[in-house]
Design a protein around this motif. Structure first.
Motif, PDB file in Angstrom:
ATOM      1  N   ARG A 299       0.857  -1.198   0.000  1.00 40.23           N
ATOM      2  CA  ARG A 299       0.000   0.000   0.000  1.00 40.23           C
ATOM      3  C   ARG A 299       0.888   1.241   0.000  1.00 40.23           C
ATOM      4  NH1 ARG A 299      -2.594  -3.856  -0.696  1.00 40.23           N
ATOM      5  NH2 ARG A 299      -4.576  -4.498   0.247  1.00 40.23           N
ATOM      6  N   PRO A 300       1.030   1.895  -1.167  1.00 36.99           N
ATOM      7  CA  PRO A 300       0.426   1.653  -2.475  1.00 36.99           C
ATOM      8  C   PRO A 300       1.202   0.587  -3.244  1.00 36.99           C
ATOM      9  CG  PRO A 300       1.826   3.579  -2.611  1.00 36.99           C
ATOM     10  CD  PRO A 300       1.860   3.135  -1.174  1.00 36.99           C
ATOM     11  N   LEU A 301       0.654   0.175  -4.387  1.00 37.41           N
ATOM     12  CA  LEU A 301       1.290  -0.848  -5.205  1.00 37.41           C
ATOM     13  C   LEU A 301       2.372  -0.199  -6.069  1.00 37.41           C
ATOM     14  CD1 LEU A 301       1.380  -3.815  -5.943  1.00 37.41           C
ATOM     15  CD2 LEU A 301      -0.357  -3.386  -7.703  1.00 37.41           C
ATOM     16  N   THR A 302       3.465   0.139  -5.409  1.00 36.04           N
ATOM     17  CA  THR A 302       4.640   0.724  -6.048  1.00 36.04           C
ATOM     18  C   THR A 302       5.873  -0.022  -5.553  1.00 36.04           C
ATOM     19  OG1 THR A 302       4.991   2.298  -4.241  1.00 36.04           O
ATOM     20  CG2 THR A 302       3.546   3.008  -6.057  1.00 36.04           C
ATOM     21  N   GLY A 303       7.010   0.273  -6.129  1.00 31.07           N
ATOM     22  CA  GLY A 303       8.241  -0.347  -5.657  1.00 31.07           C
ATOM     23  C   GLY A 303       8.486  -0.085  -4.186  1.00 31.07           C
ATOM     24  N   VAL A 304       8.245   1.148  -3.755  1.00 33.50           N
ATOM     25  CA  VAL A 304       8.409   1.487  -2.335  1.00 33.50           C
ATOM     26  C   VAL A 304       7.433   0.691  -1.488  1.00 33.50           C
ATOM     27  CG1 VAL A 304       8.218   3.321  -0.617  1.00 33.50           C
ATOM     28  CG2 VAL A 304       9.291   3.800  -2.818  1.00 33.50           C
ATOM     29  N   GLY A 305       6.188   0.597  -1.953  1.00 33.30           N
ATOM     30  CA  GLY A 305       5.181  -0.146  -1.210  1.00 33.30           C
ATOM     31  C   GLY A 305       5.525  -1.616  -1.092  1.00 33.30           C
ATOM     32  N   VAL A 306       6.064  -2.198  -2.163  1.00 32.58           N
ATOM     33  CA  VAL A 306       6.447  -3.609  -2.136  1.00 32.58           C
ATOM     34  C   VAL A 306       7.622  -3.821  -1.195  1.00 32.58           C
ATOM     35  CG1 VAL A 306       7.367  -5.516  -3.516  1.00 32.58           C
ATOM     36  CG2 VAL A 306       5.510  -4.102  -4.425  1.00 32.58           C
ATOM     37  N   LYS A 307       8.588  -2.906  -1.203  1.00 38.32           N
ATOM     38  CA  LYS A 307       9.728  -3.014  -0.288  1.00 38.32           C
ATOM     39  C   LYS A 307       9.254  -3.011   1.158  1.00 38.32           C
ATOM     40  CE  LYS A 307      12.338   0.562   0.772  1.00 38.32           C
ATOM     41  NZ  LYS A 307      12.394   0.591   2.263  1.00 38.32           N
ATOM     42  N   GLU A 308       8.374  -2.104   1.490  1.00 36.64           N
ATOM     43  CA  GLU A 308       7.874  -2.019   2.863  1.00 36.64           C
ATOM     44  C   GLU A 308       7.026  -3.233   3.216  1.00 36.64           C
ATOM     45  OE1 GLU A 308       5.942   1.761   2.857  1.00 36.64           O
ATOM     46  OE2 GLU A 308       7.807   2.881   3.111  1.00 36.64           O
ATOM     47  N   SER A 309       6.323  -3.784   2.218  1.00 36.19           N
ATOM     48  CA  SER A 309       5.527  -4.982   2.453  1.00 36.19           C
ATOM     49  C   SER A 309       6.416  -6.197   2.707  1.00 36.19           C
ATOM     50  CB  SER A 309       4.610  -5.238   1.250  1.00 36.19           C
ATOM     51  OG  SER A 309       3.786  -6.356   1.468  1.00 36.19           O
ATOM     52  N   LEU A 310       7.524  -6.311   1.977  1.00 35.73           N
ATOM     53  CA  LEU A 310       8.478  -7.392   2.236  1.00 35.73           C
ATOM     54  C   LEU A 310       8.981  -7.338   3.673  1.00 35.73           C
ATOM     55  CD1 LEU A 310      10.645  -7.415  -1.032  1.00 35.73           C
ATOM     56  CD2 LEU A 310       9.234  -9.303  -0.198  1.00 35.73           C
TER      57      LEU A 310
END
Length: 371
Positions: A299-310
């Protein structure tokens, strides 16, 4: 109805086989997981895989790897799986960090490449593999070891940690001999090591230095116990490679006792009619679930969001390693495995026909436990 743009995952494959290809089970495994997440409603949009397959180091060069990374960023990949080889990963790190757009998950073993945007789910680790390998050698009764290391970035990193590991395990090193990282004549190196007749021959490196080692041992009439790191995983790729490892003990991530891995293989076999019972499909299954979970919860579906989700993924059961192995990352955690047995030691039978479980860092595995 408005068409939904697929979430893109990049594959940066930096090691190609002699035919210029790569493991046939990679994409089917990733697609199986993506389909599962979509069917279960965990993912809200389909996934598209964008592949860049190049010959990086050690057989090729780094530049194609660097260019492939930038191409995947330009293709709007939200997360990248790769590179796979430490020498390429260490060199690529600064480009990934400078771009600061897309997280990557690497299977490379060097911790030198980990960073804010670089997550490691290594098929081994240069800091840990030698400790496991030396411990297994000591469990087998070895007290002295001759080291042969590939003369490369990978080989020298392994050499540093293997010296410490042997000391911890109570192994005395009789000699340290460099060999080329590519195929070459091994007889002089083996003859030098054989002069002291240590209990164990220990090889460290990427693995391309292994072919010809058994023939060199036969030529000098020496039959020591033989150990290597996750270079051993080449034994799963072909009959020829397995023959090169006949009689060797090495580190691997395939453990037939792990029910998470076996359940995945059941489903893969049901879909594709074959059962790839070796480390890499299970490893790809683990990486795929990390990536799909990150996409689903970004959240959001961006590279930054994916990094934080990992960074929020915790205690995900792994198909790789011994039963009980799990995966997790964190804000300052970039090594994904949890558990002392994420690597196991396997042994190729003397006739080169197959490999069997041999030990973990916790102890030798009785034959009846693996039958």
């Amino acid at each position: 109805m408005v068409e939904v743009t697929p979430a893109r995952i990049g594959l940066l494959i930096d090691y190609l086989d002699a035919d210029g290809g790569y493991d046939e089970n990679v994409l089917p495994t990733l697609q199986l997981v993506a389909d599962d997440f979509l069917a279960q409603g965990v993912l809200e949009r389909p996934v598209e895989f964008v592949v860049r397959a190049v010959q990086g180091l050690p057989n090729g060069s780094f530049r194609p790897v660097r260019d492939a990374f930038h191409e995947l960023v330009a293709e709007d990949a939200l997360v990248i799986f790769g590179p796979w080889v430490s020498e390429n990963g260490v060199a690529l790190r600064r480009y990934v960090e400078d771009a600061a757009q897309v997280p990557i998950i690497t299977m490379a073993a060097s911790e030198s490449m980990l960073g804010q945007w670089v997550f490691g789910l290594p098929a081994g680790s240069m800091e840990e593999e030698p400790l496991i390998m030396a411990t297994v050698a000591a469990l087998d009764g070895c007290r002295t070891a001759g080291l042969v290391y590939e003369d490369s970035l990978i080989g020298h990193e392994y050499l540093r940690t293997t010296r410490v590991a042997c000391q911890v395990a109570g192994l005395s090193i009789t000699a340290e001999i460099p060999i080329p990282q590519v195929e070459a004549d091994k007889r002089a190196a083996i003859a030098t090591l054989a002069a002291d007749r240590p209990d164990a021959l220990v090889h460290v490196g990427f693995g391309l230095g292994i072919p010809g080692m058994n023939a060199a041992l036969d030529a000098v009439g020496w039959n020591p116990r033989r150990y290597t790191t996750t270079a051993f995983e080449f034994a799963a790729t072909s009959d020829w490679w397995r023959a090169q490892f006949a009689g060797w003990v090495g580190l691997d991530q395939y453990d037939e006792r792990n029910t998470v891995g076996q359940h995945f293989l059941d489903r893969f076999e049901q879909r594709h009619g074959r059962r790839p019972a070796y480390f890499f499909p299970l490893y790809c299954y683990d990486v795929a679930r990390l990536m799909m979970t990150a996409l689903a919860t970004a959240r959001p579906l961006t590279g930054v969001g994916v990094k934080e989700s990992l960074e929020r993924i915790k205690m995900l059961p792994a198909a790789s390693g011994a039963p009980g192995t799990r995966m997790r990352f964190g804000k300052f955690i970039r090594h994904g495995w949890v558990g002392s047995e994420f690597l196991v030691a396997r042994r190729v039978l003397p006739d080169g026909s197959r490999s069997v479980l041999h030990a973990t860092i916790e102890g030798l595995i009785p034959e009846q436990a693996t039958s």
